[in-house]
Enzyme design. Structure first.
Site, mmCIF file in Angstrom:
data_model
loop_
_atom_site.group_PDB
_atom_site.id
_atom_site.type_symbol
_atom_site.label_atom_id
_atom_site.label_comp_id
_atom_site.label_asym_id
_atom_site.label_seq_id
_atom_site.Cartn_x
_atom_site.Cartn_y
_atom_site.Cartn_z
ATOM 1 N N ASN A 1 0.882 -1.177 0.000
ATOM 2 C CA ASN A 1 0.000 0.000 0.000
ATOM 3 C C ASN A 1 0.920 1.226 0.000
ATOM 4 O O ASN A 1 2.149 1.103 -0.006
ATOM 5 C CB ASN A 1 -1.005 -0.021 1.167
ATOM 6 C CG ASN A 1 -0.338 0.129 2.532
ATOM 7 O OD1 ASN A 1 0.834 0.492 2.632
ATOM 8 N ND2 ASN A 1 -1.068 -0.156 3.579
ATOM 9 N N LEU B 1 -3.644 2.629 -3.355
ATOM 10 C CA LEU B 1 -3.692 4.022 -2.890
ATOM 11 C C LEU B 1 -5.032 4.334 -2.236
ATOM 12 O O LEU B 1 -5.564 5.445 -2.383
ATOM 13 C CB LEU B 1 -3.456 4.954 -4.096
ATOM 14 C CG LEU B 1 -2.188 4.682 -4.934
ATOM 15 C CD1 LEU B 1 -2.194 5.513 -6.214
ATOM 16 C CD2 LEU B 1 -0.923 4.978 -4.122
ATOM 17 N N ASP C 1 -6.555 -6.603 2.035
ATOM 18 C CA ASP C 1 -6.705 -8.060 1.959
ATOM 19 C C ASP C 1 -7.716 -8.439 0.874
ATOM 20 O O ASP C 1 -7.505 -9.384 0.111
ATOM 21 C CB ASP C 1 -7.153 -8.627 3.309
ATOM 22 C CG ASP C 1 -6.061 -8.500 4.371
ATOM 23 O OD1 ASP C 1 -4.888 -8.352 3.997
ATOM 24 O OD2 ASP C 1 -6.401 -8.558 5.573
ATOM 25 N N GLY D 1 -16.694 -5.594 9.112
ATOM 26 C CA GLY D 1 -16.009 -6.874 9.305
ATOM 27 C C GLY D 1 -14.999 -7.135 8.208
ATOM 28 O O GLY D 1 -14.898 -6.374 7.242
#
Ligand code: ADP
Length: 307
Positions: free
Chosen positions: A185, A222, A253, A288
């Site tokens: 990232n 980004l 993820d 979540g």
């Protein structure tokens, strides 16, 4: 569709919310507790699996009740469990997540536990999986010497290695030189290259750092701005989808799992990033981590609607 693998962490997320975060020595009465599966490796594998990938999860658990959080989730989602390793000595990893319910500020302690104790012998034991996988996706949340062994094994068998450089820890040039694709990232990219990716030009400079080490594809996420991609002399920022984000934890993820699933289907990197952007954009609209990962039909419908 080609087979793929995720080699990485599993931890149980133990999340508590309270009116304020405790200061040292203080006990605070919390208002909510939630337990669920986590760990970058596991989250990414769930994202890829729900997106339709033929993906194998390789991680290591303790022989304790927390291991069941992983195993039960895998059963529910119909994920293959044949390559889960177990430690007799070390407990399943956990993350203690404290959240201030007023400010949403958090404090996190991760104890990677069993997934930080993957041995050489255990890596040798997964050779058949690596051999039949087109891609293996790694993160930096397990013991790095295990990652290094996996990279060597993958290169030996023509399995391409994708490294999501999270959470950032310094890694060797020799490790990076054996990697096919990196997906930091923007914070991780800056830690590694010293360059803040603000636009296409600075993206290209950061990408050069990685290409010079021998990495073929550089993908820098980004956040809501989208994704910088550099491959084969071409660089572009692919914008994120405009959505109403409510929880961006696990966005990376979701993105990495989506990327793996799309590449496994033979999509080129540009198409694969669009697919991964869609998967992540759906997930940030839900609370979540693993429960927020969309099913394949939802991703297809989203892409259709945003064509
Ligand atoms: P990390 O979670 O590792 O910090 P990013 O914040 O870069 O990763 O997010 C990963 C990807 O998730 C982005 O490149 C984008 O595709 C998607 N994403 C993240 N935040 C948003 C958002 N607010 N709206 C739409 N997509 C988002």
């Amino acid at each position: 569709m080609n087979k793929v693998a995720v080699f990485g962490s599993f931890v149980v997320d133990l999340m508590a919310r309270s009116p304020h975060l405790p200061v040292p020595g203080e006990t605070v009465k919390g208002s909510m507790f939630k337990m669920g599966p986590g760990g970058k490796g596991f989250n990414q594998c769930v994202a890829a699996h729900k997106a339709g990938a033929d993906v194998v999860m390789i991680t290591k658990l303790g022989r304790d009740n927390f291991a069941n959080v992983a195993l039960d989730t895998m059963d529910e989602l119909n994920m293959p469990k044949d390559h889960i390793l177990f430690s007799d000595m070390t407990e399943t990893g956990i993350a203690l997540i404290l959240v201030d319910e007023n400010t949403s500020q958090n404090e996190i302690i991760i104890v990677p536990g069993a997934c930080n104790t993957i041995t050489e012998e255990e890596v040798k034991g997964i050779e058949s999986v690596i051999k039949e996988s087109e891609y293996v996706l790694l993160q930096l949340e397990v013991n790095q010497n295990a990652n290094e062994m996996v990279v060597d094994m993958a290169n030996q068998h023509g399995c391409k290695v994708i490294v999501n450089t999270a959470p950032y820890v310094p890694i060797s040039d020799s490790f990076l030189s054996k990697v096919y694709m990196v997906t930091p990232n923007e914070v991780e990219a800056e830690s590694m290259t010293g360059i803040a990716v603000k636009d296409l030009e600075s993206g290209k400079q950061a990408a050069k750092f990685f290409h010079d080490k021998g990495i073929e594809i550089v993908v820098i996420t980004l956040g809501s701005r989208g994704v910088f991609v550099s491959y084969d002399g071409k660089a572009e920022i692919i914008p994120a989808f405009k959505v109403n984000a409510v929880d961006t934890t696990g966005a990376g993820d979701a993105f990495n799992g989506g990327l793996l699933a799309a590449l496994a289907e033979g999509k080129d990197i540009w198409e694969a990033v669009r697919f991964a952007n869609a998967l992540a954009a759906i997930s940030v609209q839900r609370l979540g981590t693993t429960p927020s990962m969309p099913e394949r039909w939802e991703i297809d419908a989203f892409l259709e609607a945003h064509n």
